[in-house]
Enzyme design. Structure first.
Site, PDB file in Angstrom:
ATOM      1  N   ALA A  63       0.867  -1.172   0.000  1.00 43.16           N
ATOM      2  CA  ALA A  63       0.000   0.000   0.000  1.00 43.16           C
ATOM      3  C   ALA A  63       0.905   1.222   0.000  1.00 43.16           C
ATOM      4  CB  ALA A  63      -0.896  -0.026   1.225  1.00 43.16           C
ATOM      5  N   GLY A 108       0.677  -4.959   0.939  1.00 45.32           N
ATOM      6  CA  GLY A 108      -0.524  -5.051   0.100  1.00 45.32           C
ATOM      7  C   GLY A 108      -0.280  -5.768  -1.219  1.00 45.32           C
ATOM      8  N   GLU A 111      -0.623  -9.284  -0.418  1.00 45.40           N
ATOM      9  CA  GLU A 111      -2.037  -9.511  -0.096  1.00 45.40           C
ATOM     10  C   GLU A 111      -2.909  -9.582  -1.349  1.00 45.40           C
ATOM     11  OE1 GLU A 111      -1.803  -6.238   2.772  1.00 45.40           O
ATOM     12  OE2 GLU A 111      -2.799  -7.550   4.212  1.00 45.40           O
ATOM     13  N   GLU A 131       4.703  -5.024   7.420  1.00 42.98           N
ATOM     14  CA  GLU A 131       3.916  -3.975   8.080  1.00 42.98           C
ATOM     15  C   GLU A 131       4.333  -3.670   9.513  1.00 42.98           C
ATOM     16  OE1 GLU A 131       2.615  -6.352   6.155  1.00 42.98           O
ATOM     17  OE2 GLU A 131       1.054  -5.508   4.880  1.00 42.98           O
TER      18      GLU A 131
HETATM   19  N1  CO8 Z   1       4.567   3.208  -0.821  1.00 47.36           N
HETATM   20  C1  CO8 Z   1       4.960   4.389  -1.359  1.00 47.36           C
HETATM   21  N2  CO8 Z   1       6.077   4.525  -2.093  1.00 47.36           N
HETATM   22  C2  CO8 Z   1       6.840   3.428  -2.277  1.00 47.36           C
HETATM   23  C3  CO8 Z   1       6.482   2.165  -1.744  1.00 47.36           C
HETATM   24  C4  CO8 Z   1       5.281   2.081  -0.980  1.00 47.36           C
HETATM   25  N3  CO8 Z   1       4.831   0.919  -0.463  1.00 47.36           N
HETATM   26  N4  CO8 Z   1       7.427   1.276  -2.093  1.00 47.36           N
HETATM   27  C5  CO8 Z   1       8.334   1.949  -2.825  1.00 47.36           C
HETATM   28  N5  CO8 Z   1       7.989   3.232  -2.932  1.00 47.36           N
HETATM   29  C6  CO8 Z   1       8.712   4.298  -3.633  1.00 47.36           C
HETATM   30  C7  CO8 Z   1       9.940   4.743  -2.856  1.00 47.36           C
HETATM   31  O1  CO8 Z   1       9.596   5.660  -1.835  1.00 47.36           O
HETATM   32  C8  CO8 Z   1      10.773   5.351  -3.950  1.00 47.36           C
HETATM   33  O2  CO8 Z   1      10.283   6.640  -4.221  1.00 47.36           O
HETATM   34  P1  CO8 Z   1      11.316   7.861  -4.523  1.00 47.36           P
HETATM   35  O3  CO8 Z   1      12.017   7.453  -5.781  1.00 47.36           O
HETATM   36  O4  CO8 Z   1      10.417   9.018  -4.678  1.00 47.36           O
HETATM   37  O5  CO8 Z   1      12.233   7.920  -3.348  1.00 47.36           O
HETATM   38  C9  CO8 Z   1      10.459   4.489  -5.168  1.00 47.36           C
HETATM   39  O6  CO8 Z   1       9.249   3.799  -4.852  1.00 47.36           O
HETATM   40  C10 CO8 Z   1      11.531   3.452  -5.444  1.00 47.36           C
HETATM   41  O7  CO8 Z   1      11.759   2.734  -4.241  1.00 47.36           O
HETATM   42  P2  CO8 Z   1      13.221   2.520  -3.605  1.00 47.36           P
HETATM   43  O8  CO8 Z   1      14.130   3.632  -3.977  1.00 47.36           O
HETATM   44  O9  CO8 Z   1      13.032   2.257  -2.138  1.00 47.36           O
HETATM   45  O10 CO8 Z   1      13.664   1.200  -4.374  1.00 47.36           O
HETATM   46  P3  CO8 Z   1      14.648   0.068  -3.828  1.00 47.36           P
HETATM   47  O11 CO8 Z   1      14.936  -0.816  -4.980  1.00 47.36           O
HETATM   48  O12 CO8 Z   1      15.782   0.652  -3.081  1.00 47.36           O
HETATM   49  O13 CO8 Z   1      13.757  -0.754  -2.767  1.00 47.36           O
HETATM   50  C11 CO8 Z   1      11.761  -1.836  -1.957  1.00 47.36           C
HETATM   51  C12 CO8 Z   1      12.605  -1.419  -3.187  1.00 47.36           C
HETATM   52  C13 CO8 Z   1      12.534  -2.897  -1.134  1.00 47.36           C
HETATM   53  C14 CO8 Z   1      10.468  -2.430  -2.471  1.00 47.36           C
HETATM   54  C15 CO8 Z   1      11.506  -0.594  -1.080  1.00 47.36           C
HETATM   55  O14 CO8 Z   1      10.975   0.463  -1.904  1.00 47.36           O
HETATM   56  C16 CO8 Z   1      10.533  -0.828   0.033  1.00 47.36           C
HETATM   57  O15 CO8 Z   1      10.900  -1.391   1.045  1.00 47.36           O
HETATM   58  N6  CO8 Z   1       9.277  -0.355  -0.142  1.00 47.36           N
HETATM   59  C17 CO8 Z   1       8.281  -0.449   0.878  1.00 47.36           C
HETATM   60  C18 CO8 Z   1       7.762  -1.849   0.989  1.00 47.36           C
HETATM   61  C19 CO8 Z   1       6.746  -1.948   2.090  1.00 47.36           C
HETATM   62  O16 CO8 Z   1       7.033  -1.717   3.252  1.00 47.36           O
HETATM   63  N7  CO8 Z   1       5.521  -2.327   1.722  1.00 47.36           N
HETATM   64  C20 CO8 Z   1       4.450  -2.486   2.644  1.00 47.36           C
HETATM   65  C21 CO8 Z   1       3.702  -1.233   2.834  1.00 47.36           C
HETATM   66  S1  CO8 Z   1       2.487  -1.350   4.109  1.00 47.36           S
HETATM   67  C22 CO8 Z   1       1.237  -2.180   3.390  1.00 47.36           C
HETATM   68  O17 CO8 Z   1       1.272  -2.589   2.274  1.00 47.36           O
HETATM   69  C23 CO8 Z   1       0.060  -2.390   4.260  1.00 47.36           C
HETATM   70  C24 CO8 Z   1      -1.136  -2.926   3.518  1.00 47.36           C
HETATM   71  C25 CO8 Z   1      -2.365  -2.782   4.324  1.00 47.36           C
HETATM   72  C26 CO8 Z   1      -2.758  -1.371   4.473  1.00 47.36           C
HETATM   73  C27 CO8 Z   1      -3.871  -1.189   5.423  1.00 47.36           C
HETATM   74  C28 CO8 Z   1      -4.404   0.230   5.418  1.00 47.36           C
HETATM   75  C29 CO8 Z   1      -4.521   0.861   6.687  1.00 47.36           C
END
Ligand code: CO8
Length: 257
Positions: A63, A108, A111, A131
């Site tokens: 998400a 997500g 999921e 999460e």
């Molecule tokens: N949300 C928003 N932006 C994101 C997300 C995300 N989940 N994942 C990546 N991005 C963005 C980064 O911020 C980055 O943006 P920018 O270039 O502007 O800095 C861009 O995508 C590229 O990402 P990275 O530079 O971090 O790329 P890497 O190759 O270094 O890393 C990863 C890739 C490992 C995927 C890393 O981006 C990461 O860890 N992302 C987050 C993953 C995460 O934690 N996902 C779970 C989110 S929580 C969730 O899904 C809960 C679901 C239920 C919600 C319930 C509602 C209340």
């Protein structure tokens, strides 16, 4: 038509590609709304759906954290419900849905893949429920579906540690059915979808409904549930035509009637 979704129809197979490259296809409210709309308006004649992510790096990286960062209790609950409702729609769609997981499937992203009927992935895929490292829990029904798919002990380990796993481990624990080289993933998904589409659509829909609904029922109720839908198959033209074709050693083209 959509800002973040690409819809491609290829015969009876529709492919829905989630596309938000700047955030690795993270799901925000707009994308969830578009997904909901697309599921309600699949192209006529769709008998199987493939869901994948745009690009070579990510399926869905979760998400959208930037959208969630400032949510209140009520807003967080509403956002979780919005995603959970869309994913439930995928799970209960009367056609099979294949997740072609082409990279990160985190939070997500894992999921939405789990709400699909079948998951296959590329060798560079990464799965995880990170999460708790963000101060939340899986909110799009991940606590429910992961335990069903991989068992309670493994689900708890993955969710409590927030650890990402690679494709081979996802295969070993039963989270995905098969792993392909990245270039082979979509062709494999298409081949699987096409082989499903050759079968009787009503029978496939009933089979999906049975497997979904019976899982949580006591044995006698589950067996009765199947018996009811098994019987209903005999009220379809597909059953008549399918069995007649077999006995006459002919090919059949099911009409879904
Ligand atoms: N949300 C928003 N932006 C994101 C997300 C995300 N989940 N994942 C990546 N991005 C963005 C980064 O911020 C980055 O943006 P920018 O270039 O502007 O800095 C861009 O995508 C590229 O990402 P990275 O530079 O971090 O790329 P890497 O190759 O270094 O890393 C990863 C890739 C490992 C995927 C890393 O981006 C990461 O860890 N992302 C987050 C993953 C995460 O934690 N996902 C779970 C989110 S929580 C969730 O899904 C809960 C679901 C239920 C919600 C319930 C509602 C209340």
């Amino acid at each position: 038509m959509y800002e973040h979704l690409k819809i491609d129809q290829n015969g009876a197979v529709t492919t829905l590609t989630i596309s938000a490259p700047k955030s690795l296809n993270a799901l925000n409210s707009t994308i969830l709304g578009e997904l909901n709309n697309a599921l309600d308006n699949l192209p006529n004649g769709t008998r199987a759906l493939i869901i994948t992510g745009d690009g070579e790096k990510s399926f869905v990286a979760g998400a959208d954290i930037s959208e969630m960062a400032h949510l209140s209790l009520n807003e967080g609950t509403a956002f979780g419900k919005k995603g959970a409702d869309v994913f439930r729609k995928i799970e209960t769609l009367p056609i099979p849905v294949i997740a072609a997981v082409n990279g990160f499937a985190l939070g997500g992203g894992c999921e939405i893949a789990m709400a699909c009927d079948i998951r296959i992935c590329s060798s560079n895929a990464r799965f995880g429920q990170p999460e708790v490292g963000l101060g939340i829990i899986p909110g799009f029904s991940g606590t429910y579906r992961l335990a069903k798919l991989v068992g309670m002990g493994m689900a708890k380990q993955l969710i409590f540690t927030g650890r990402n796993i690679k494709a081979d481990e996802a295969l070993r624990i039963g989270l995905v059915n098969a792993v392909y080289e990245p270039a082979d993933l979509l062709p494999a998904a298409m081949q699987m979808a096409e082989s499903i589409c050759k079968n009787a659509p009503i029978a496939v829909a009933y089979a999906k409904q049975c497997i979904n609904e019976e899982y949580d029922l006591p044995a006698d109720e589950a067996i009765a549930y199947e018996n009811n839908l098994f019987g209903k198959c005999f009220a379809t033209e597909d059953q008549k035509n399918g069995m007649k074709a077999f006995l006459n050693k002919e090919q059949v083209e099911f009409q879904g009637k």
